[in-house]
Design a protein around this motif. Sequence first.
Motif, short mmCIF file in Angstrom:
data_model
loop_
_atom_site.label_atom_id
_atom_site.label_comp_id
_atom_site.label_asym_id
_atom_site.label_seq_id
_atom_site.Cartn_x
_atom_site.Cartn_y
_atom_site.Cartn_z
N ARG A 1 0.98 -1.16 -0.27
CA ARG A 1 -0.03 0.12 -0.20
C ARG A 1 0.97 1.17 0.30
O ARG A 1 1.79 1.36 0.76
CB ARG A 1 -0.98 0.14 1.26
N ASN A 2 0.62 2.16 -1.11
CA ASN A 2 1.27 3.48 -1.22
C ASN A 2 0.39 4.51 -0.85
O ASN A 2 -0.49 4.63 -1.41
CB ASN A 2 2.07 3.53 -2.36
N THR A 3 0.76 5.19 0.41
CA THR A 3 0.02 6.19 0.62
C THR A 3 0.12 7.67 0.04
O THR A 3 -0.66 8.46 0.04
CB THR A 3 0.10 6.59 2.14
N PHE A 4 1.26 7.74 -0.54
CA PHE A 4 1.92 9.04 -1.13
C PHE A 4 2.10 10.23 -0.31
O PHE A 4 2.37 11.27 -0.98
CB PHE A 4 0.91 9.36 -2.34
N ILE A 5 1.89 10.16 1.01
CA ILE A 5 2.37 11.03 2.01
C ILE A 5 3.01 10.38 2.92
O ILE A 5 3.36 11.18 4.16
CB ILE A 5 0.82 11.51 2.65
#
Length: 402
Positions: free
Chosen positions: A182-186
């Motif tokens: 999972r990549n949250t980008f934050i």
Amino acid sequence: MVYYRPEDGMQRMFLSFSEEKECLFCSVCLAHGNEKQKPSSFVTDFNSWTHIHQRIVEHESSKRHQECVEAYLHFSANRTILDMVQGQQYSLRKQQVLHRRLIVDRVVSIVKLIGKRGMPYRGKAGCEAVNVLANDRVDHGTFLEIVILVAKYNEILKAHLKEIIDKGMLNDKQDKRNRANRNTFISKSTVNQIILGIAKLMKSAIAEEVQQAGIFSVQLDTTQDVTQADKCAIVLRYVTDKVDERLIGVVDSHSGKGSDLCKLMSNDLEQNGIDITKCVSDSTDGASNMAGAYNGFTTFLEKASPGHIHTWCYAHVLNLVVCDATSSNEASMTLFGILQKAAMFFRESYLRMDLWTDHMKEKNGQNIHKRLSVIGATRWGSKHDALQKFFVLKHAMMRSVY
């Protein structure tokens, strides 16, 4: 043979296996590939079986393969139901990619804003975790606080943040398997990658300008940062349609020797594609490791770029001149000594500082309170500031004082 994607069980119809050559081929790229581009290994003969699943995913996700799939779906005369389903899935994937790009675009804008203002990105340990993002009483750091603020007025970021928080509330055992995917980008890793990407683009643009200019000069000095690590700042000066000065790098310095500093600068310029032989001049302070005739930085730079000109930094020279001039006269020494003691006297007590502020109001009829400056030992401008703030003098009067 039939090949399926392990994530969703979808059949990979583009994959074909040649028993004769014992190779895998992508039939879609074979039929619709661009002849002008260098062919992919899946078009010629893919027979590297190490990490085969990862290689297939990389090819499936590549821009070239996606363009070929679009061409196949567009120009196919007899589209079956399966083709339609695959086309819908591909369209959905395209929408998801576009949505994520919009999220990243907003994150990049926030990172650029913080960098422009010179503010810290990170918060305290434990305050950046996903499971505390919904807690308004926690200081999450500058970056996440701006993300949360923008999310209140932007639907795309708001929905993404809500999804992240909802997933963060899952049980640790249930979430542990999916956490890596999972990549949250934050996250801090994303921020670091964005910063490194921006730095790489900036350095590339500077290197291109230097190459167009043809020749350049370099300014170099070292200093310690807040962690007491020695950093070497490298500034390039060159002429395009105007005179440009650009910071090309701040590099860790583990040695103060002139030879090591020259090698450090050479390596940094080489990494950015800049030819050190095009360096026609340099500017440093007068320290022996910089301007020494035998083992100084300029001596070794002369060997790397013969015929270049060394200039002793005029700001450094001016600093030495002003310091010597104000230390060789009894009147000036007394003046600046009194200013230093007075500044220290007032700054040591808030009650004394209040008296000073009230006195300045009564004298000038307005609030011209300026914080009294302590005279530094290495900055000639500190003496100018001390005089100006103590006597509230204008610049014209200051020139007459000097």
